[in-house]
Design a protein around this motif. Structure first.
Motif, PDB file in Angstrom:
ATOM      1  N   ALA A  60     -30.296 -35.379 -41.691  1.00 53.68           N
ATOM      2  CA  ALA A  60     -29.442 -36.431 -42.257  1.00 53.68           C
ATOM      3  C   ALA A  60     -28.285 -36.803 -41.345  1.00 53.68           C
ATOM      4  CB  ALA A  60     -28.902 -35.990 -43.611  1.00 53.68           C
ATOM      5  N   ALA A  61     -27.943 -35.933 -40.390  1.00 50.80           N
ATOM      6  CA  ALA A  61     -26.846 -36.242 -39.478  1.00 50.80           C
ATOM      7  C   ALA A  61     -27.277 -37.147 -38.337  1.00 50.80           C
ATOM      8  CB  ALA A  61     -26.257 -34.947 -38.909  1.00 50.80           C
ATOM      9  N   ASP A  62     -28.576 -37.357 -38.201  1.00 50.83           N
ATOM     10  CA  ASP A  62     -29.127 -38.167 -37.105  1.00 50.83           C
ATOM     11  C   ASP A  62     -29.573 -39.512 -37.672  1.00 50.83           C
ATOM     12  OD1 ASP A  62     -30.784 -39.362 -35.145  1.00 50.83           O
ATOM     13  OD2 ASP A  62     -31.379 -37.402 -34.347  1.00 50.83           O
ATOM     14  N   ILE A  63     -28.839 -40.567 -37.356  1.00 56.95           N
ATOM     15  CA  ILE A  63     -29.119 -41.880 -37.940  1.00 56.95           C
ATOM     16  C   ILE A  63     -30.511 -42.375 -37.578  1.00 56.95           C
ATOM     17  CG2 ILE A  63     -28.431 -44.308 -37.948  1.00 56.95           C
ATOM     18  CD1 ILE A  63     -26.659 -42.481 -39.594  1.00 56.95           C
ATOM     19  N   SER A  64     -30.992 -42.056 -36.384  1.00 51.67           N
ATOM     20  CA  SER A  64     -32.338 -42.485 -36.010  1.00 51.67           C
ATOM     21  C   SER A  64     -33.388 -41.810 -36.896  1.00 51.67           C
ATOM     22  CB  SER A  64     -32.610 -42.188 -34.535  1.00 51.67           C
ATOM     23  OG  SER A  64     -32.632 -40.796 -34.282  1.00 51.67           O
ATOM     24  N   GLU A  65     -33.144 -40.556 -37.278  1.00 54.45           N
ATOM     25  CA  GLU A  65     -34.090 -39.871 -38.154  1.00 54.45           C
ATOM     26  C   GLU A  65     -34.005 -40.410 -39.584  1.00 54.45           C
ATOM     27  OE1 GLU A  65     -34.671 -35.731 -38.014  1.00 54.45           O
ATOM     28  OE2 GLU A  65     -34.395 -35.584 -35.837  1.00 54.45           O
ATOM     29  N   LYS A  68     -36.031 -43.487 -39.503  1.00 56.74           N
ATOM     30  CA  LYS A  68     -37.448 -43.106 -39.462  1.00 56.74           C
ATOM     31  C   LYS A  68     -37.925 -42.660 -40.830  1.00 56.74           C
ATOM     32  CE  LYS A  68     -40.642 -39.966 -37.099  1.00 56.74           C
ATOM     33  NZ  LYS A  68     -40.751 -38.862 -36.105  1.00 56.74           N
ATOM     34  N   LEU A  69     -37.060 -41.967 -41.580  1.00 56.42           N
ATOM     35  CA  LEU A  69     -37.418 -41.533 -42.925  1.00 56.42           C
ATOM     36  C   LEU A  69     -37.747 -42.727 -43.813  1.00 56.42           C
ATOM     37  CD1 LEU A  69     -37.686 -39.411 -45.180  1.00 56.42           C
ATOM     38  CD2 LEU A  69     -35.207 -39.655 -45.550  1.00 56.42           C
ATOM     39  N   GLY A  70     -36.956 -43.784 -43.697  1.00 53.39           N
ATOM     40  CA  GLY A  70     -37.238 -44.976 -44.481  1.00 53.39           C
ATOM     41  C   GLY A  70     -38.638 -45.502 -44.228  1.00 53.39           C
ATOM     42  N   GLU A  71     -39.037 -45.541 -42.965  1.00 55.36           N
ATOM     43  CA  GLU A  71     -40.368 -46.030 -42.621  1.00 55.36           C
ATOM     44  C   GLU A  71     -41.451 -45.061 -43.107  1.00 55.36           C
ATOM     45  OE1 GLU A  71     -43.336 -48.503 -41.284  1.00 55.36           O
ATOM     46  OE2 GLU A  71     -41.207 -48.879 -41.698  1.00 55.36           O
ATOM     47  N   THR A  72     -41.169 -43.763 -43.012  1.00 49.81           N
ATOM     48  CA  THR A  72     -42.136 -42.767 -43.487  1.00 49.81           C
ATOM     49  C   THR A  72     -42.361 -42.901 -44.984  1.00 49.81           C
ATOM     50  OG1 THR A  72     -41.499 -41.212 -41.740  1.00 49.81           O
ATOM     51  CG2 THR A  72     -42.601 -40.292 -43.671  1.00 49.81           C
ATOM     52  N   VAL A  73     -41.284 -43.092 -45.732  1.00 48.66           N
ATOM     53  CA  VAL A  73     -41.413 -43.268 -47.181  1.00 48.66           C
ATOM     54  C   VAL A  73     -42.213 -44.527 -47.489  1.00 48.66           C
ATOM     55  CG1 VAL A  73     -40.140 -43.713 -49.314  1.00 48.66           C
ATOM     56  CG2 VAL A  73     -39.317 -41.980 -47.713  1.00 48.66           C
ATOM     57  N   ARG A  74     -41.940 -45.607 -46.776  1.00 53.64           N
ATOM     58  CA  ARG A  74     -42.653 -46.859 -47.010  1.00 53.64           C
ATOM     59  C   ARG A  74     -44.147 -46.690 -46.776  1.00 53.64           C
ATOM     60  NH1 ARG A  74     -44.938 -50.970 -44.650  1.00 53.64           N
ATOM     61  NH2 ARG A  74     -44.625 -50.088 -42.562  1.00 53.64           N
ATOM     62  N   GLN A  75     -44.502 -46.006 -45.688  1.00 55.38           N
ATOM     63  CA  GLN A  75     -45.913 -45.832 -45.357  1.00 55.38           C
ATOM     64  C   GLN A  75     -46.609 -44.827 -46.277  1.00 55.38           C
ATOM     65  OE1 GLN A  75     -46.182 -44.801 -41.210  1.00 55.38           O
ATOM     66  NE2 GLN A  75     -45.460 -46.800 -40.504  1.00 55.38           N
ATOM     67  N   THR A  76     -45.872 -43.826 -46.741  1.00 51.21           N
ATOM     68  CA  THR A  76     -46.472 -42.735 -47.512  1.00 51.21           C
ATOM     69  C   THR A  76     -46.524 -43.049 -49.012  1.00 51.21           C
ATOM     70  OG1 THR A  76     -45.625 -41.144 -45.904  1.00 51.21           O
ATOM     71  CG2 THR A  76     -46.355 -40.266 -48.025  1.00 51.21           C
ATOM     72  N   LEU A  77     -45.422 -43.554 -49.547  1.00 53.83           N
ATOM     73  CA  LEU A  77     -45.323 -43.764 -50.991  1.00 53.83           C
ATOM     74  C   LEU A  77     -45.286 -45.234 -51.389  1.00 53.83           C
ATOM     75  CD1 LEU A  77     -42.634 -41.087 -51.973  1.00 53.83           C
ATOM     76  CD2 LEU A  77     -45.119 -40.848 -51.999  1.00 53.83           C
ATOM     77  N   GLY A  78     -44.822 -46.095 -50.488  1.00 50.14           N
ATOM     78  CA  GLY A  78     -44.591 -47.486 -50.878  1.00 50.14           C
ATOM     79  C   GLY A  78     -43.352 -47.558 -51.750  1.00 50.14           C
ATOM     80  N   GLU A  79     -43.438 -48.234 -52.894  1.00 48.40           N
ATOM     81  CA  GLU A  79     -42.299 -48.284 -53.812  1.00 48.40           C
ATOM     82  C   GLU A  79     -42.137 -46.943 -54.529  1.00 48.40           C
ATOM     83  OE1 GLU A  79     -41.456 -52.766 -55.277  1.00 48.40           O
ATOM     84  OE2 GLU A  79     -43.040 -51.698 -56.355  1.00 48.40           O
ATOM     85  N   VAL A  80     -40.865 -46.592 -54.818  1.00 53.63           N
ATOM     86  CA  VAL A  80     -40.589 -45.315 -55.466  1.00 53.63           C
ATOM     87  C   VAL A  80     -39.757 -45.533 -56.725  1.00 53.63           C
ATOM     88  CG1 VAL A  80     -40.693 -44.085 -53.269  1.00 53.63           C
ATOM     89  CG2 VAL A  80     -38.477 -44.851 -54.137  1.00 53.63           C
ATOM     90  N   ASP A  81     -39.764 -44.496 -57.585  1.00 53.72           N
ATOM     91  CA  ASP A  81     -39.028 -44.548 -58.847  1.00 53.72           C
ATOM     92  C   ASP A  81     -37.708 -43.798 -58.779  1.00 53.72           C
ATOM     93  OD1 ASP A  81     -41.206 -45.762 -60.730  1.00 53.72           O
ATOM     94  OD2 ASP A  81     -42.223 -44.184 -59.597  1.00 53.72           O
ATOM     95  N   ALA A 114     -25.758 -39.581 -46.395  1.00 49.80           N
ATOM     96  CA  ALA A 114     -26.034 -40.099 -47.739  1.00 49.80           C
ATOM     97  C   ALA A 114     -25.989 -41.618 -47.758  1.00 49.80           C
ATOM     98  CB  ALA A 114     -25.030 -39.521 -48.726  1.00 49.80           C
ATOM     99  N   TYR A 115     -25.002 -42.192 -47.090  1.00 54.05           N
ATOM    100  CA  TYR A 115     -24.842 -43.647 -47.107  1.00 54.05           C
ATOM    101  C   TYR A 115     -26.054 -44.348 -46.493  1.00 54.05           C
ATOM    102  CZ  TYR A 115     -22.582 -48.187 -46.955  1.00 54.05           C
ATOM    103  OH  TYR A 115     -22.291 -49.504 -47.156  1.00 54.05           O
ATOM    104  N   PHE A 116     -26.453 -43.902 -45.323  1.00 60.54           N
ATOM    105  CA  PHE A 116     -27.527 -44.610 -44.631  1.00 60.54           C
ATOM    106  C   PHE A 116     -28.907 -44.262 -45.185  1.00 60.54           C
ATOM    107  CE2 PHE A 116     -23.996 -45.284 -41.736  1.00 60.54           C
ATOM    108  CZ  PHE A 116     -24.123 -46.659 -41.545  1.00 60.54           C
TER     109      PHE A 116
END
Length: 250
Positions: A60-65, A68-81, A114-116
């Motif tokens: 979480a301290a690495d903005i690039s990661e 990347k997490l955002g893209e991983t979630v999009r590819q893995t789960l799509g929309e989330v609850d 948390a913010y990003f």
């Protein structure tokens, strides 16, 4: 099953309160993507958990990661609850011992991370979904040695209010769970010797009106209430602290 068909992201989900939320979601039939940074904890989560779970290393301290997490979630789960933003740590340091480097790292993980995380994952939360953030009773209680951590978590509380207002038109709720002294492997504090940890636990029992520590399952119940049951609640903070934040006299 209670959460069948639901999809959730839990950051800081390899141990303690985050892991308790992951377990409850999986037991209820949800699909969960959890994150952690420690390789040992990540391996333990992979070995222990069964069901629709995705274990992802992310700092979480690495903005690039975080991006990347955002893209991983999009590819893995799509929309989330649900997005449960739970990554955090504290160091028990009095004012004279705080360094600029330690201050910056505390805010990088607890606050900037948390913010990003919210910024990158908000577009993936479907209407009717929610964010839940972890703060701390320390934000309003003035614990010695926790001034930097308290400030970092107080900022997260302020973020959540702003996010609640911004995301309301999208039908996304944003709330906060505020734990007190909770039985976790680290007690939320890094680097304490065993004897100091024991004294910290005893102090927690002494100052908490209910005279005990909470359990991770009690925190998980509060998180999941905010996430799925409190459908007309946003911008709120739910204390899970045995009355400590209210300064009850018993």
């Amino acid at each position: 099953m209670r959460f069948l068909g639901k999809k959730a992201v839990v950051t800081g989900g390899t141990h303690g309160m985050g892991l308790a939320v992951v377990r409850a979601l999986l037991d209820g039939g949800a699909e969960v993507l959890l994150t952690g940074r420690d390789e040992k904890n990540l391996a333990g989560a992979r070995a222990e958990l069964s069901g629709k779970v995705h274990v992802v290393g992310s700092d979480a301290a690495d903005i690039s990661e975080v991006a990347k997490l955002g893209e991983t979630v999009r590819q893995t789960l799509g929309e989330v609850d649900l997005v449960f933003v739970n990554v955090g740590f504290s160091s028990l340091l009095p004012l004279p011992d705080v360094t600029a480097e330690g201050y910056d790292h505390t805010f990088a993980v607890n606050t900037r991370g948390a913010y990003f995380t919210a910024q990158h994952l908000a577009p993936l939360v479907r209407r009717g979904g929610s964010f839940v953030f972890t703060t701390s009773v320390a934000t309003g209680s003035g614990f010695p040695g926790m001034s930097v951590y308290a400030g970092a978590k107080a900022a997260v509380r302020a973020f959540a209010r702003g996010f609640a207002a911004e995301l309301a038109p999208s039908g996304v709720r944003v709330n906060v769970v505020s734990p007190g002294f909770i039985n976790t492997p680290s007690m939320g504090v890094t680097g304490l010797p065993a004897e100091v940890m024991q004294a910290f636990k005893e102090q927690g029992d002494a100052v908490t009106p209910l005279k005990r520590h909470g359990t991770v399952d009690e925190v998980a119940a509060a998180v999941l209430f905010l996430a799925f049951e409190a459908t007309f609640t946003t911008g709120s903070e739910l204390a899970v602290d045995g009355g400590l934040g209210e300064r009850l006299t018993v």
